[in-house]
Design an enzyme around this catalytic site. Sequence first.
Site, PDB file in Angstrom:
ATOM      1  CD  GLU A  56      -2.619   1.136   2.687  1.00  0.00           C
ATOM      2  OE1 GLU A  56      -3.670   1.794   2.728  1.00  0.00           O
ATOM      3  OE2 GLU A  56      -2.210   0.433   3.641  1.00  0.00           O
ATOM      4  CE  LYS A 128      -7.170   0.980   3.909  1.00  0.00           C
ATOM      5  NZ  LYS A 128      -5.932   1.576   4.467  1.00  0.00           N
ATOM      6  CB  CYS A 174      -3.998  -1.780   4.726  1.00  0.00           C
ATOM      7  SG  CYS A 174      -2.967  -1.477   6.194  1.00  0.00           S
TER       8      CYS A 174
END
Length: 288
Positions: A56, A128, A174
């Site tokens: 990321e 995300k 993440c």
Amino acid sequence: MKDGLYYQRVIFMSNAFSVAAIQLKPAGSVDENLANAAALLSEAAAAGVQLAVLPENFAHYGQSDFLAIGRAESEDNGLVRQFLSQQASTNGLWLVGGTLPVAGPKPRPFARSFLFDPQGNCVDEYDKIHLFDVDVDAPTDSTQSSYRESDDFAAGTRVVAATTALCKLGMTVCYDLRFAELYRKLADAEAQLITVPAAFTAATGKDHWQVLLRARAIENQVFVIGANLVDRTHPTRGLWGGSAIIDPWGTVLGCLDNDEAGLVMAEINLALIDELRAKMPMGQHRKL
């Protein structure tokens, strides 16, 4: 050691395709970050890897003006987007390009993960969904303990299970790793391998990173690749690393358990998914 970087190769099965998780330590400039990524991608391709995953925010970690970066990266000719496309085509790889800020209709950019094919074409993208707005117990007074990712980024909404020539690939980033329902949706969409580009903190990663990677693999009976930034001893914003490749049984096929940049590789066989699901048909046993 190889060229000063930790190098590990794990062979799992014959007649399978090879994957790699790239682990990077943030450098002082975008150019240096890109050069470090390019060196490891070239090393992975030379070893026969067919699918690679970057961490990321690997190019811009530590910068603050994500909106300006996102505007620059909103077109196909953005610096990092061009870099990712070129790396995929030069190395003949399927490439999950970590994330980069990309401006959209909202006032804040998305943290977007791009999937490129070996010809350098962007075949899918994922924004995300879960943003890291948390307080953590910091080991020292100088270590960052409060994170508000939503101050800089907008949340995505689309669940992405992309079709590739290798597998059905689920895309996450993440903090998504803590939300089992997203991974269940990806498994329901027939994802066989799920990628997790990350910048997992040292404060949380020590106890949770690999546990969560293994849990998501076990409960969904899929392969999981976690590619993390690393800088464990940074005085203010430690990053855990621990990039790993996990099979559907939860076995760690390979892991970088150190404070160095590097890559971990494994050969995986998707037949293991069908074998395990035949013996333990969890999907048929679901009640809720």
